[in-house]
Design a protein around this motif. Structure first.
Motif, PDB file in Angstrom:
ATOM      1  N   LEU A   1       0.726  -1.103  -0.090  1.00 21.90           N
ATOM      2  CA  LEU A   1       0.043   0.128  -0.042  1.00 21.90           C
ATOM      3  C   LEU A   1       0.927   1.334  -0.047  1.00 21.90           C
ATOM      4  O   LEU A   1       0.543   2.232  -0.583  1.00 21.90           O
ATOM      5  CB  LEU A   1      -0.774  -0.088   1.180  1.00 21.90           C
ATOM      6  CG  LEU A   1      -1.896   1.042   1.382  1.00 21.90           C
ATOM      7  CD1 LEU A   1      -2.844   0.986   0.262  1.00 21.90           C
ATOM      8  CD2 LEU A   1      -2.701   1.052   2.825  1.00 21.90           C
ATOM      9  N   ARG A   2       1.989   1.154   0.684  1.00 26.87           N
ATOM     10  CA  ARG A   2       2.858   2.355   0.826  1.00 26.87           C
ATOM     11  C   ARG A   2       3.654   2.704  -0.688  1.00 26.87           C
ATOM     12  O   ARG A   2       4.002   3.803  -0.714  1.00 26.87           O
ATOM     13  CB  ARG A   2       3.866   2.182   1.985  1.00 26.87           C
ATOM     14  CG  ARG A   2       3.407   2.316   3.227  1.00 26.87           C
ATOM     15  CD  ARG A   2       4.206   2.340   4.314  1.00 26.87           C
ATOM     16  NE  ARG A   2       4.997   1.096   4.555  1.00 26.87           N
ATOM     17  CZ  ARG A   2       4.515  -0.017   5.375  1.00 26.87           C
ATOM     18  NH1 ARG A   2       3.523   0.158   6.163  1.00 26.87           N
ATOM     19  NH2 ARG A   2       5.387  -1.132   5.387  1.00 26.87           N
TER      20      ARG A   2
ATOM     21  N   SER B   1       2.180   2.406  -3.367  1.00 23.51           N
ATOM     22  CA  SER B   1       0.885   2.442  -4.475  1.00 23.51           C
ATOM     23  C   SER B   1       0.250   3.912  -4.167  1.00 23.51           C
ATOM     24  O   SER B   1       0.244   4.583  -3.178  1.00 23.51           O
ATOM     25  CB  SER B   1       0.008   1.337  -4.545  1.00 23.51           C
ATOM     26  OG  SER B   1      -0.825   1.336  -3.234  1.00 23.51           O
ATOM     27  N   THR B   2      -0.451   4.283  -5.187  1.00 18.06           N
ATOM     28  CA  THR B   2      -1.276   5.384  -5.177  1.00 18.06           C
ATOM     29  C   THR B   2      -2.592   5.314  -5.918  1.00 18.06           C
ATOM     30  O   THR B   2      -2.764   4.385  -6.708  1.00 18.06           O
ATOM     31  CB  THR B   2      -0.533   6.568  -6.043  1.00 18.06           C
ATOM     32  OG1 THR B   2      -0.189   6.392  -7.355  1.00 18.06           O
ATOM     33  CG2 THR B   2       0.689   7.062  -5.282  1.00 18.06           C
TER      34      THR B   2
ATOM     35  N   ASP C   1      -4.619   1.886  -7.533  1.00 19.25           N
ATOM     36  CA  ASP C   1      -3.887   0.897  -7.179  1.00 19.25           C
ATOM     37  C   ASP C   1      -4.237   0.330  -5.872  1.00 19.25           C
ATOM     38  O   ASP C   1      -3.786  -0.706  -5.788  1.00 19.25           O
ATOM     39  CB  ASP C   1      -2.361   1.032  -7.697  1.00 19.25           C
ATOM     40  CG  ASP C   1      -2.122   1.197  -9.224  1.00 19.25           C
ATOM     41  OD1 ASP C   1      -3.017   0.605 -10.136  1.00 19.25           O
ATOM     42  OD2 ASP C   1      -1.095   1.772  -9.736  1.00 19.25           O
ATOM     43  N   GLN C   2      -4.450   1.293  -5.149  1.00 26.40           N
ATOM     44  CA  GLN C   2      -4.716   0.876  -3.489  1.00 26.40           C
ATOM     45  C   GLN C   2      -5.857   0.113  -3.158  1.00 26.40           C
ATOM     46  O   GLN C   2      -5.857  -0.526  -2.188  1.00 26.40           O
ATOM     47  CB  GLN C   2      -4.753   2.449  -2.871  1.00 26.40           C
ATOM     48  CG  GLN C   2      -3.333   3.060  -2.817  1.00 26.40           C
ATOM     49  CD  GLN C   2      -3.281   4.208  -2.018  1.00 26.40           C
ATOM     50  OE1 GLN C   2      -4.275   4.803  -1.917  1.00 26.40           O
ATOM     51  NE2 GLN C   2      -2.285   4.523  -1.078  1.00 26.40           N
TER      52      GLN C   2
ATOM     53  N   LEU D   1      -6.301  -2.469  -0.220  1.00 28.24           N
ATOM     54  CA  LEU D   1      -7.062  -1.837   0.876  1.00 28.24           C
ATOM     55  C   LEU D   1      -7.969  -3.269   1.057  1.00 28.24           C
ATOM     56  O   LEU D   1      -8.214  -3.483   2.605  1.00 28.24           O
ATOM     57  CB  LEU D   1      -7.746  -0.712   0.625  1.00 28.24           C
ATOM     58  CG  LEU D   1      -6.895   0.625   0.439  1.00 28.24           C
ATOM     59  CD1 LEU D   1      -7.708   1.879   0.015  1.00 28.24           C
ATOM     60  CD2 LEU D   1      -6.416   0.806   2.031  1.00 28.24           C
TER      61      LEU D   1
ATOM     62  N   TYR E   1     -11.032  -0.392   6.294  1.00 29.88           N
ATOM     63  CA  TYR E   1     -10.030  -0.781   4.936  1.00 29.88           C
ATOM     64  C   TYR E   1     -11.292  -0.760   3.721  1.00 29.88           C
ATOM     65  O   TYR E   1     -11.068  -0.354   2.882  1.00 29.88           O
ATOM     66  CB  TYR E   1      -9.257  -1.715   5.217  1.00 29.88           C
ATOM     67  CG  TYR E   1      -8.049  -1.520   5.803  1.00 29.88           C
ATOM     68  CD1 TYR E   1      -6.697  -0.760   5.378  1.00 29.88           C
ATOM     69  CD2 TYR E   1      -8.014  -1.465   7.237  1.00 29.88           C
ATOM     70  CE1 TYR E   1      -5.698  -0.426   5.756  1.00 29.88           C
ATOM     71  CE2 TYR E   1      -6.738  -1.035   8.011  1.00 29.88           C
ATOM     72  CZ  TYR E   1      -5.707  -0.618   7.163  1.00 29.88           C
ATOM     73  OH  TYR E   1      -4.507  -0.645   7.837  1.00 29.88           O
TER      74      TYR E   1
END
Length: 248
Positions: A49-50, A52-53, A56-57, A61, A80
């Protein structure tokens, strides 16, 4: 025999809600999840997750939420899943999992709204949502609405979802005393996948009891047990009752 049968309460079983991990992300985290190492799964997806943006998250999640559901931390899972559908309101898997979580949190009305947010653009995902919705409505005694939900999903249902759909329709027909229709739908579930139809076999056994067909009921319960390794049905209890009555 009839006197003994009438003294026993044969409880009809509705479907069990399940929750699914997305296959939208490459999968060491999924491997950890499949192995039952849910904290490791969550940690892997948190790292992903860290990195990605934006859109793509979304599946990441979802998968973190599913890890928390496996750990029975429903509030964290809810957060989430909520983030996933906030980013992408068309994400059907997220809405389904959010709905299941809301059910477990005692918020059935919110769960129904979540299932209704799933678009029919993807017929298989839509079918799964309608099975979840129909099952929840059945549990609340709203049988007509539940049957309509199941019928909405029928065209797109495949595999286990189709098994669950026919099992749910059969349960409603049984509760409405339409025994022939109930038996037909339980048999459809069984024909689709005997191994995945433990609940249909169990409910078929209950139906056979109601028709006085005790030997057939015993066979149905035995078959349910064979395919119910996790013990999610009442087939074992029912079989013992049948055996105590001397049914061969």
């Amino acid at each position: 025999m009839n006197g003994k049968i009438s003294s026993i309460r044969w409880v009809f079983i509705l479907l069990l809600t399940t929750i699914m991990i997305s296959t939208g992300v490459a999968d060491p985290g999924g491997d950890f999840y499949a192995a039952g190492d849910y904290p490791a799964s969550i940690a892997w997806y948190e790292q992903a997750l860290r990195g990605s943006t934006g859109p793509d998250q979304v599946p990441i999640l979802n998968n973190i939420g599913t890890g928390y559901m496996a750990l029975h931390q429903q509030e964290k899972a809810f957060n989430y899943y909520s983030r996933a559908v906030e980013i992408d309101p068309t994400y059907g898997r997220g809405w389904i999992n959010l709905g299941v979580t809301q059910e477990k949190l005692g918020r059935p009305d919110d769960a129904l709204q979540s299932y209704d947010r799933v678009s029919a653009v993807n017929p298989e995902i839509f079918a799964e949502a309608m099975v979840k919705k129909g099952t929840l409505l059945s549990s609340r005694g709203k049988l007509t609405d539940a049957l309509f939900a199941f019928r909405q999903g029928e065209a797109g249902a495949r595999g286990q979802v189709l098994v669950d759909l026919y099992t749910g329709i059969g349960a409603i027909e049984f509760m409405q005393k339409n025994l022939d229709a109930a038996e037909t739908n339980f048999q459809k579930a069984i024909d689709e996948d005997q191994q995945g139809a433990a609940l249909a076999w169990t409910n078929l056994g209950v139906l056979k009891i109601s028709k006085g067909e005790y030997t057939d009921a015993k066979h149905a319960f035995e078959t349910a047990i064979l395919h119910d390794k996790a013990g999610k049905t009442n087939a074992v209890v029912y079989l013992k009752k049948i055996q105590a009555m001397g049914v061969a």
